[in-house]
Design an enzyme around this catalytic site. Structure first.
Site: not given
Length: 146
Positions: A8, A65, A67, A98, A134
């Site tokens: 964004d 973005c 955050t 993992h 895993h």
């Protein structure tokens, strides 16, 4: 390897730094936008990038973005996506080894450009361990989509 990338307005500068960095390392990059600093909605760019990875059009994806939270949640809504929100190198390595993540997210307001490049390089350079435990855990996680 073909990388989907989307962001964004809050992460445009970081995306614009990542694309030439990836291309210099030999990756093909498909840019899903945004292309300007005009306010926009991150799902409009993260979702198409995730859909390109889920369909096999792209091998892996990076969404950005301010955050990293909104784009990671959006990407993880697409069936078949395992997107990790990353802010450190160790997590970048471990989520590939993992969890065999096929997408990653970074918050441009949280992680500086130099660290972001290192995180991306580590994530792209780390292979899945193929360890049975895993894979078993991934299979259980992905079964939740059904």
């Amino acid at each position: 390897m073909k990388i989907a990338i989307g962001c964004d307005h809050g992460a445009l500068a970081l995306k614009n730094a990542l694309i030439p960095h990836l291309e210099k390392k030999g990756f093909e990059v498909k840019d899903f936008g945004t292309y300007s600093l005009d306010s926009c909605d991150y799902p409009d760019f993260a979702a198409p990038a995730a859909e390109a990875v889920a369909s096999g059009e792209c091998d892996k994806g990076i969404v950005l973005c301010t955050t990293g939270i909104g784009v990671s949640i959006t990407a993880n809504k697409v069936k078949g996506i395992r997107c990790a929100l990353l802010s450190d190198v160790m997590s970048a390595r471990m989520t590939r080894e993992h969890n065999d993540t096929n997408m990653m997210a970074i918050g441009a307001g949280v992680v500086g450009q130099m660290l972001a490049l290192e995180i991306v390089d580590t994530w792209l350079g780390t292979e899945f361990s193929h360890n049975e435990r895993h894979q078993r855990r991934i299979d259980k996680m992905m079964a939740l989509e059904k």
